[in-house]
Design a protein around this motif. Structure first.
Motif, PDB file in Angstrom:
ATOM      1  N   HIS A  35       0.829  -1.188  -0.075  1.00 41.35           N
ATOM      2  CA  HIS A  35       0.107  -0.095  -0.139  1.00 41.35           C
ATOM      3  C   HIS A  35       0.925   1.265   0.038  1.00 41.35           C
ATOM      4  CE1 HIS A  35      -3.601  -2.244   0.700  1.00 41.35           C
ATOM      5  NE2 HIS A  35      -2.959  -2.844   1.471  1.00 41.35           N
ATOM      6  N   ARG A  38       0.035   5.242   0.853  1.00 41.05           N
ATOM      7  CA  ARG A  38      -1.214   5.001   1.382  1.00 41.05           C
ATOM      8  C   ARG A  38      -1.054   4.504   2.864  1.00 41.05           C
ATOM      9  NH1 ARG A  38      -4.726   1.193  -2.166  1.00 41.05           N
ATOM     10  NH2 ARG A  38      -2.561   0.543  -2.573  1.00 41.05           N
ATOM     11  N   LEU A 101       2.927   5.271   6.984  1.00 38.46           N
ATOM     12  CA  LEU A 101       2.773   5.300   5.437  1.00 38.46           C
ATOM     13  C   LEU A 101       4.232   5.116   5.071  1.00 38.46           C
ATOM     14  CD1 LEU A 101       0.716   7.885   3.503  1.00 38.46           C
ATOM     15  CD2 LEU A 101       3.186   7.567   3.223  1.00 38.46           C
TER      16      LEU A 101
END
Length: 269
Positions: A35, A38, A101
């Motif tokens: 990810h 994100r 993140l």
């Protein structure tokens, strides 16, 4: 940061590996890399690492894993001369509200490149540009070096994510083979399709493609044998009959001249 997911986990900052060897920090990095750019919540990371019953020390232990990852990132930045005046480890692996993140800093990602190339290949198929579709999808599939995150212990969150990635790979493979069939590459595909049909014994589209490749290569009995093997497996393991489209393909092979192309292939894709 360059991120490799389509095979063994390989994360590099300015060309230097920051992939840990310890299993749980590796899980954390895999989830953040999957990810990239994100936020991933603490709850998601905790569930991945410990399932539904995390220890009381879960949050502090997770913070220790994040600290360990930053310790790997820092020398990678310094070794390449980027430790000052540019990004720091805390800017690469950022703490955000409720989670963390991984900031790729506009680096590369084999997953994003695969998705871009596959989408372009699907668009080429839609406009019947089969040579371009075959080229794009083959290039996309060449990015895979093995099963996704092959060397990462997968927990409750990563397991379905990995299955989804493998489904995306199989979909791209299916469309690439369809493009090659439409380009008349039947003889070339038989060996590959035989292996794939054995690996995925209930996958009807692969079976249909193998049937077509065998039929167009003058091997009608082998094509019908492939259908029978699939039917036997479906009935025995799932209590299901092959789809109507695959049954129609079988009937077309029975009825068609050896050098004719049965019609229902496109309906099966």
């Amino acid at each position: 940061m360059d991120i490799g997911i389509l095979g063994a986990l390989d994360v590099r900052e300015n060309g230097v590996s920051v992939t840990p060897t310890a299993p749980k920090p590796r899980q954390v990095l895999a989830l953040l890399a999957l990810h990239a750019d994100r936020a991933v919540t603490v709850e998601t990371l905790t569930e991945e690492l410990w399932g539904q019953r995390p220890p009381r020390s879960a949050r502090s232990t997770l913070q220790t894993y994040v600290m360990h990852l930053r310790e790997l990132i820092t020398p990678a930045l310094e070794r390449t001369g980027h430790g000052t005046g540019a990004r720091t480890a805390k800017q690469v692996l950022r703490t955000v509200p409720g989670g963390y993140l991984l900031d790729s800093g506009e680096g590369t990602s084999d997953l994003r490149e695969f998705e871009r190339l596959a989408a372009s290949g699907y668009r080429a198929m839609d406009v019947r540009d089969h040579p371009e579709a075959a080229r794009l999808l083959r290039t996309a599939l060449d990015l895979w070096t093995g099963p996704a995150l092959a060397d990462v212990p997968a927990g409750e969150y990563l397991r379905p994510q990995i299955r989804g990635l493998e489904e995306s790979r199989l979909c791209a493979l299916d469309r690439r083979i369809e493009a090659d069939l439409r380009l008349g590459r039947h003889h070339e595909l038989i060996a590959e399709l035989t292996v794939l049909a054995g690996r995925h014994p209930t996958h009807e589209s692969l079976c249909g493609q193998l049937m077509l490749a065998l039929h167009r290569s003058g091997r009608r009995s082998d094509a019908l044998g492939a259908y029978q093997r699939l039917r036997t497996t479906l009935v025995r393991d799932l209590g299901l009959e092959p789809s109507a489209a695959l049954g129609e393909l079988r009937r077309s092979i029975l009825a068609a001249p050896a050098d004719d192309t049965p019609g229902p292939l496109a309906q099966m894709g």
